[in-house]
Design a protein around this motif. Structure first.
Motif, PDB file in Angstrom:
ATOM      1  N   GLU A 193       0.844  -1.189   0.000  1.00  0.00           N
ATOM      2  CA  GLU A 193       0.000   0.000   0.000  1.00  0.00           C
ATOM      3  C   GLU A 193       0.878   1.237   0.000  1.00  0.00           C
ATOM      4  O   GLU A 193       1.916   1.274   0.653  1.00  0.00           O
ATOM      5  N   ARG A 194       0.452   2.211  -0.714  1.00  0.00           N
ATOM      6  CA  ARG A 194       1.158   3.488  -0.748  1.00  0.00           C
ATOM      7  C   ARG A 194       0.156   4.593  -0.472  1.00  0.00           C
ATOM      8  O   ARG A 194      -1.021   4.461  -0.752  1.00  0.00           O
ATOM      9  N   VAL A 195       0.671   5.696   0.049  1.00  0.00           N
ATOM     10  CA  VAL A 195      -0.208   6.807   0.373  1.00  0.00           C
ATOM     11  C   VAL A 195       0.157   8.000  -0.499  1.00  0.00           C
ATOM     12  O   VAL A 195       1.329   8.234  -0.799  1.00  0.00           O
ATOM     13  N   GLU A 196      -0.839   8.714  -0.928  1.00  0.00           N
ATOM     14  CA  GLU A 196      -0.629   9.974  -1.645  1.00  0.00           C
ATOM     15  C   GLU A 196      -1.182  11.085  -0.760  1.00  0.00           C
ATOM     16  O   GLU A 196      -2.306  11.016  -0.307  1.00  0.00           O
ATOM     17  N   VAL A 197      -0.349  12.075  -0.516  1.00  0.00           N
ATOM     18  CA  VAL A 197      -0.746  13.175   0.365  1.00  0.00           C
ATOM     19  C   VAL A 197      -0.895  14.433  -0.476  1.00  0.00           C
ATOM     20  O   VAL A 197      -0.026  14.766  -1.267  1.00  0.00           O
ATOM     21  N   GLY A 198      -1.982  15.089  -0.285  1.00  0.00           N
ATOM     22  CA  GLY A 198      -2.215  16.349  -0.989  1.00  0.00           C
ATOM     23  C   GLY A 198      -2.757  17.358   0.002  1.00  0.00           C
ATOM     24  O   GLY A 198      -3.023  17.048   1.164  1.00  0.00           O
ATOM     25  N   LYS A 199      -2.893  18.559  -0.433  1.00  0.00           N
ATOM     26  CA  LYS A 199      -3.459  19.583   0.442  1.00  0.00           C
ATOM     27  C   LYS A 199      -4.291  20.518  -0.397  1.00  0.00           C
ATOM     28  O   LYS A 199      -4.116  20.628  -1.610  1.00  0.00           O
ATOM     29  N   ARG A 200      -5.176  21.192   0.282  1.00  0.00           N
ATOM     30  CA  ARG A 200      -6.018  22.168  -0.390  1.00  0.00           C
ATOM     31  C   ARG A 200      -6.191  23.362   0.541  1.00  0.00           C
ATOM     32  O   ARG A 200      -6.069  23.222   1.764  1.00  0.00           O
ATOM     33  N   VAL A 201      -6.449  24.491  -0.011  1.00  0.00           N
ATOM     34  CA  VAL A 201      -6.626  25.710   0.771  1.00  0.00           C
ATOM     35  C   VAL A 201      -8.093  25.799   1.176  1.00  0.00           C
ATOM     36  O   VAL A 201      -8.981  25.686   0.335  1.00  0.00           O
ATOM     37  N   VAL A 202      -8.297  25.968   2.459  1.00  0.00           N
ATOM     38  CA  VAL A 202      -9.656  26.083   2.983  1.00  0.00           C
ATOM     39  C   VAL A 202      -9.743  27.424   3.702  1.00  0.00           C
ATOM     40  O   VAL A 202      -8.927  27.722   4.567  1.00  0.00           O
ATOM     41  N   GLU A 203     -10.684  28.247   3.331  1.00  0.00           N
ATOM     42  CA  GLU A 203     -10.855  29.539   3.982  1.00  0.00           C
ATOM     43  C   GLU A 203     -11.531  29.303   5.314  1.00  0.00           C
ATOM     44  O   GLU A 203     -12.612  28.731   5.392  1.00  0.00           O
TER      45      GLU A 203
END
Length: 135
Positions: free
Chosen positions: A19-29
């Motif tokens: 298993e591998r993980v992909e990490v992302g992010k997003r801007v939340v106001e």
């Protein structure tokens, strides 16, 4: 006796899983920020040094006959000396130094108070939170 098997080898593939993980992010106001400033006036007293010059005049009697007029002005230290002469009617005319003016300067420093208005700014930051989305 075991059942007959072919003499040929059979290849089997066994998958190996990772298993591998992909990490992302997003801007939340999350909220708004309001910035304001206010100006305050403060009255302060300031020291204002002032200098005045005073002249002291001393009349020094000399009462002496001279043959020629003395030098117009001379200085002794911080004192300026101005000879004052007059002519007297005599059988022989001679110059007579009546007096000298000894003038000395003196400095006087006084302190006066003045009301001065100074401006001072203050910054106010108010944060208003928004509802954060649920996951």
């Amino acid at each position: 006796m075991p059942p007959n098997r072919p003499t040929e080898e059979v290849d089997k593939t066994i998958p190996i899983i990772e298993e591998r993980v992909e990490v992302g992010k997003r801007v939340v106001e999350t909220g708004d920020v309001f910035i304001s400033k206010s100006v305050h006036e403060d009255n302060v007293t300031v020291d204002l040094p002032t200098t005045k010059e005073h002249v002291h005049v001393e009349r020094v009697p000399v009462n002496q006959y001279v043959d020629t007029p003395p030098a117009a002005v001379r200085h002794e230290g911080d004192t300026m000396i101005i000879p004052v002469i007059r002519e007297e009617l005599v059988v022989v005319k001679k110059l007579f130094v009546v007096e000298e003016l000894h003038i000395t300067k003196k400095l006087e420093t006084t302190h006066d108070s003045e009301q001065v208005t100074l401006l001072k700014e203050e910054i106010h930051v108010n944060r208003v939170a928004k509802d954060t989305p649920r996951r």
